[in-house]
Design an enzyme around this catalytic site. Structure first.
Site, short mmCIF file in Angstrom:
data_model
loop_
_atom_site.label_atom_id
_atom_site.label_comp_id
_atom_site.label_asym_id
_atom_site.label_seq_id
_atom_site.Cartn_x
_atom_site.Cartn_y
_atom_site.Cartn_z
N LYS A 177 0.85 -1.20 0.00
CA LYS A 177 0.00 0.00 0.00
C LYS A 177 0.87 1.24 0.00
O LYS A 177 1.89 1.31 0.69
CB LYS A 177 -0.95 -0.02 1.21
CG LYS A 177 -2.02 -1.12 1.08
CD LYS A 177 -3.00 -1.06 2.23
CE LYS A 177 -3.90 -2.27 2.28
NZ LYS A 177 -5.14 -2.18 1.55
N HIS A 235 -0.78 -8.38 8.89
CA HIS A 235 -0.91 -6.97 8.48
C HIS A 235 -0.60 -5.98 9.61
O HIS A 235 0.19 -5.06 9.44
CB HIS A 235 -2.31 -6.69 7.95
CG HIS A 235 -2.75 -7.60 6.83
ND1 HIS A 235 -1.89 -8.04 5.86
CD2 HIS A 235 -3.95 -8.15 6.53
CE1 HIS A 235 -2.55 -8.82 5.00
NE2 HIS A 235 -3.80 -8.90 5.39
#
Ligand code: BG6
Length: 477
Positions: A177, A235
């Site tokens: 990201k 994550h």
């Protein structure tokens, strides 16, 4: 940046992830002109499809998951020309000779395992036995990478029998990201933050990954995982590591991963009292977790909040609070660095000032903002207000450019041979070594998650986790 010619062999090509993420990302890179003339995609799965039937699936994936302005018929046709299909059996002999004959030795060969982890090992073995994997090969594996330390070790050993560590790319798509990489730029390319980035100036850190979706459609996987295994071990752990790590000497894959590993090893063991688990109830027009997971006695958490301590010089007295959950009020992922109050205020009490906070937003509106206190403009005396110094990345891009999906960057990094944004085997094992004892503790106790209403910020008890320390979570809305 252009890449060299490649053969990308996509195992699990007819699966959900291939359709939702991998194929659309490859198409978008093709559209952007980043796939050279000699780049090919070979779908591989058990189903008996021919090239045309696979191309039809490719078209469907693009139609469903690529935005309209990017769906250009002539580009889609040209992309499909690059795609072919071979039916292979991970457990048997079917298809392997054909695969061997169709991949090219002279280009980079990327084997992408978008399949159930149970067949990572057998697939890697077949690739070796049939002489398909070579020095020029790379292996991409999806999460979940194991379900605990033992299974992760076993997987690492199975892959190591056919591939060297420098050929293995373990995906954690959060690392692809835009903001996550920007976090490193902000920390290590500016002189402003690093001197303050420690327990002297930072009161605490909050990491939130809230989702509005439930688990419908993937309940059978999720019910065996829960939020700790599905989100925290990978994550949220990666976000924590990048926030907390020491500066590596260079932006180099192993140096960076060494620093992340040191953080994981410095995490304090989690006591049960620092963990709040939740499970969404029925409401807001949605069925309950238990109904969606099709397990009426489920004790699996769809929400978790934790207080995490890091025992090193930089962070000793600065807790990291993490939370993540499904069916929450809003989809938001962010890291908030909450600075301390000024040591002494020269202004009158209740003057409106607040401690500084740096917010790193992963989604939506990827960007970073810093709240600073200034004087309220005007003649009204010394009233203070908080204003954001805002850096929304979309504003910094040339008109109309979309921020690329994490998968686009990660797949291209595989072809380039850049492992920086992928997890190393020892890192994954260390993360499991930290989560295993607490999962075992609540399993043994048959700990029941607290119910929470859908569309909220999780169970009340999660608020208490911070209130008891005189702190509060950032509002989600
Ligand atoms: C996946 C999890 O890894 O990440 C899902 O298995 C989760 O449960 C997803 O929904 C979130 O990813 P993103 O990119 O949509 O924030």
């Amino acid at each position: 940046i252009p890449v060299d010619d490649f053969d990308l062999i996509l195992f699990g090509a007819t699966g959900d992830l291939a359709k939702r993420k991998i194929i659309p990302s490859l198409y978008r890179r093709f559209l952007a002109g980043q796939m050279p003339e000699g780049a090919r995609v070979i779908g591989a799965a058990r189903s008996e499809l021919d090239d045309e039937a696979f191309r039809k699936e490719v078209r469907e994936a693009i139609a469903e998951f690529v935005s309209k302005p990017k769906r250009k018929p002539e580009v889609i046709d040209a992309f499909c020309e690059r795609c072919s299909y071979i039916a292979v059996d991970a457990m048997g002999d079917a298809g392997w000779k054909e695969l061997h004959d169709s991949v090219r030795d002279e280009v980079c060969k990327a084997f992408y395992f978008s399949v159930a982890p149970g067949i990572f090992g057998p697939l890697a073995k077949k690739l070796r036995e049939h002489g398909i994997a070579c020095e020029n090969s790379r292996l991409v594996v999806e999460k979940p990478f194991g379900t605990d330390l033992e299974t992760a070790r076993k997987l690492n050993a199975e892959l190591a029998a056919s591939f060297d560590e420098h050929q293995i790319y373990r995906i954690d798509h959060f690392l692809g990201k835009e903001t996550v990489q920007n976090l490193m730029a902000v920390r290590f390319a500016n002189v402003l933050f690093e001197p303050l980035w420690n327990e002297r100036y930072i009161d605490h850190v909050q990491i939130t990954v809230a989702e509005t979706v439930g688990v419908a459609g993937r309940g059978s996987y999720y019910d065996k995982s829960g939020a700790m295994r599905d989100m925290v071990q990978n994550h949220l752990m990666q976000l924590l590591c990048l926030t907390a790590m020491e500066p590596p000497n260079r932006y180099d894959a192993d140096m960076l991963r060494d620093e992340k590993l040191k953080v994981i090893r410095a995490l304090d063991p989690l006591p049960l009292s620092d963990v709040v688990r939740g499970q969404y109830k029925e409401g807001d027009g949605h069925p309950s977790y238990r109904e969606e997971a099709e397990n009426e006695d489920s004790l699996t958490e769809s929400f978790i909040a934790l207080k995490v301590g890091i025992s090193n010089w930089r962070w000793k007295h600065t807790p990291f609070y993490l939370r993540t959950g499904k069916r929450m009020s809003r989809r938001v992922s962010e890291i908030v660095i909450q600075f301390k109050e000024t040591p002494h205020s020269i202004f009158e009490r209740d003057n409106g000032s607040q401690a500084n906070a740096l917010t790193i937003r992963l989604q939506p509106d990827e960007g970073i903002d810093m709240s600073v206190t200034i004087k309220e403009p005007g003649p009204g005396g010394m009233r203070l207000i908080n204003v954001p110094l805002d850096m929304t990345f979309a504003d910094a891009l040339d008109g109309g450019d979309e921020i690329p999906d994490a998968y686009e960057r990660l797949i291209m990094d595989v072809i380039r041979g850049n492992q920086t944004l992928f997890m190393r085997g020892d890192e994954v094992e260390a993360a499991w070594a930290w989560t295993d004892p607490i999962i075992e503790a609540w399993t043994e106790k048959r700990d029941r998650p607290h119910g929470y209403a859908p569309g909220t910020s999780g169970p009340e008890e999660a608020l208490m986790l911070m209130h008891r320390d005189n702190r509060r979570w950032r509002d989600l809305d």
